[in-house]
Design a protein around this motif. Structure first.
Motif, mmCIF file in Angstrom:
data_model
loop_
_atom_site.group_PDB
_atom_site.id
_atom_site.type_symbol
_atom_site.label_atom_id
_atom_site.label_comp_id
_atom_site.label_asym_id
_atom_site.label_seq_id
_atom_site.Cartn_x
_atom_site.Cartn_y
_atom_site.Cartn_z
ATOM 1 N N ARG A 1 0.821 -1.217 0.000
ATOM 2 C CA ARG A 1 0.000 0.000 0.000
ATOM 3 C C ARG A 1 0.856 1.269 0.000
ATOM 4 N NH1 ARG A 1 -5.424 -1.266 1.774
ATOM 5 N NH2 ARG A 1 -5.578 -3.423 2.478
ATOM 6 N N LYS B 1 -5.159 2.342 -7.471
ATOM 7 C CA LYS B 1 -4.336 3.498 -7.821
ATOM 8 C C LYS B 1 -4.801 4.066 -9.155
ATOM 9 C CE LYS B 1 -0.662 0.800 -7.323
ATOM 10 N NZ LYS B 1 -1.026 -0.324 -6.436
ATOM 11 N N GLY C 1 -4.261 2.490 -1.319
ATOM 12 C CA GLY C 1 -2.985 1.985 -1.795
ATOM 13 C C GLY C 1 -3.082 0.793 -2.718
#
Length: 396
Positions: free
Chosen positions: A337, A362, A359
């Motif tokens: 993450r 994305k 995380g």
């Protein structure tokens, strides 16, 4: 896909798009399924066919591991070479229960001479010491003996002929399948040219196992560090084309099985054969549309296809550039993450959701470019030979 070569909007000017009632600023890149706009998420995964090293613990002992995710035509196999606490190398791969001795595996793949086995790994003096221990523990001296060793692991209490054929089939299909690109589809043992190609592919697999063993020993001798799984050089992205390729491969296999079933059914009932009854038009179409409409992709993945976010233009661009990690949301995965330095210029450092997806979901950076391979492998091969790379002694 809207905007692709197959789309009616391809090649139109902004004025022509406006005349057809389309937004000239629409980026495209999504699908229209049953009247809804669906976008395929980009999937992030570890690179295939690349040797990676790591540590693992077993019985409070550190085990040194070199592994590779070998992938070929949709089939992905994890092949592992590890050094146990007795300094012996062991190999594991799919369809084989337990561990196989490294040297006996090399024998089964066509290396009969001890010197060839050692040269396939390394000629370094410290590594030679480890290899001597492995050679002493080996129980096989010939190729036939090595094949039977694998066969006894695969099919115990079976006839020798069945064990040999089963071992050869598993070695050719499930061990390092990414090296099977030259393997003939049908292996004829009476054809000398065919068997020559098969033996060359097996030797190539033996040399690749030797390279994995060298990486494992280098890790033991502190000559290399464990590979960083979060480094973006060790990642690969599955875009819409790769996902559709996987979907079409499975769908076409289902269609061929259905055609075979319909032909057998018509033959059993003594009916006249026709294309309309043998090839059902809805089988392939339904197999393609259903995952696009629901997001349930082949391989058990969910959420691959999502409804396009049309709140505003920025949200559309954001949704089209989203990257999803396959890791579980319920586990911490702190390192995965975290923002990694190699994501600079590739992944946006600030755009990620809060909560369990933080995380792991994305977005691409604004100026990112995705490489899609090379036009010609021959140029790369010439460049490598120009840098001093030597042939391994077998033509593949």
């Amino acid at each position: 896909m809207v905007g692709s070569v197959a789309c009616n909007l391809h090649g139109m000017t902004d004025e022509e798009r406006t005349a057809h009632g389309e937004d000239p600023l629409d980026p495209g890149g999504y699908f229209i399924v049953n009247g809804t706009e669906r976008v395929l998420m980009t999937l992030e995964d570890l690179a295939s066919n690349k040797i990676m090293t790591e540590y693992t613990e077993r019985y409070n002992e550190r085990i040194y591991v070199a592994k590779v995710f070998s992938q070929y035509r949709g089939y992905r196999a994890l092949v592992v070479v590890e050094r146990n606490r007795k300094n012996l190398l062991e190999v594991t791969f799919p369809s084989v229960a337990g561990h196989l001795r490294f040297v006996d595996m090399m024998r089964a793949l066509g290396m009969t001479c001890d010197a060839d086995v050692v040269r396939a790994v390394s000629t370094d003096e410290e590594i030679l010491t480890f290899m001597m221990q492995n050679l002493e523990e080996s129980e096989c001296e010939t190729v036939e003996c090595g094949v039977m060793y694998v066969g006894k692991k695969l099919a115990p209490n079976q006839t020798r002929d069945y064990q040999r054929k089963r071992a050869e089939f598993v070695l050719d299909n499930y061990l390092l399948p990414h090296l099977n690109y030259l393997m003939p589809r049908i292996v004829n043992e009476e054809d000398e040219e065919c068997m020559k190609i098969v033996h060359s592919v097996r030797l190539a697999k033996a040399h690749f196992l030797g390279r994995m063993a060298e990486a494992c020993f280098d890790l033991v001798l502190n000559r290399r560090r464990i590979d960083d799984k979060d480094h973006y050089a060790n990642k690969r992205l599955k875009l819409a084309g790769d996902l559709m390729e996987d979907l079409f491969r499975i769908s076409l296999n289902r269609l061929t099985r259905d055609v075979k079933y319909q032909l057998e059914r018509a033959s059993m009932r003594h009916r006249d054969l026709s294309i309309a009854t043998a090839v059902r038009a809805d089988v392939l179409t339904e197999r393609l549309l259903h995952p696009l409409a629901t997001g349930n992709w082949v391989g058990g993945r969910t959420g691959v296809s999502q409804l396009l976010d049309r709140i505003d233009h920025m949200s559309v661009l954001s949704h089209l550039r989203r990257v999803i990690s396959p890791l579980s949301r319920s586990q911490p995965h702190f390192e995965a993450r975290d923002l990694h330095p190699t994501q600079w210029g590739r992944i946006c450092p600030s755009e990620t959701p809060e909560g369990p997806n933080c995380g792991l979901v994305k977005n691409f950076a604004q100026m990112v470019e995705i490489s899609k391979g090379v036009q010609s492998d021959e140029e790369i091969i010439k460049m490598l030979y120009g840098m001093g790379v030597e042939r391994i002694g077998v033509e593949i």
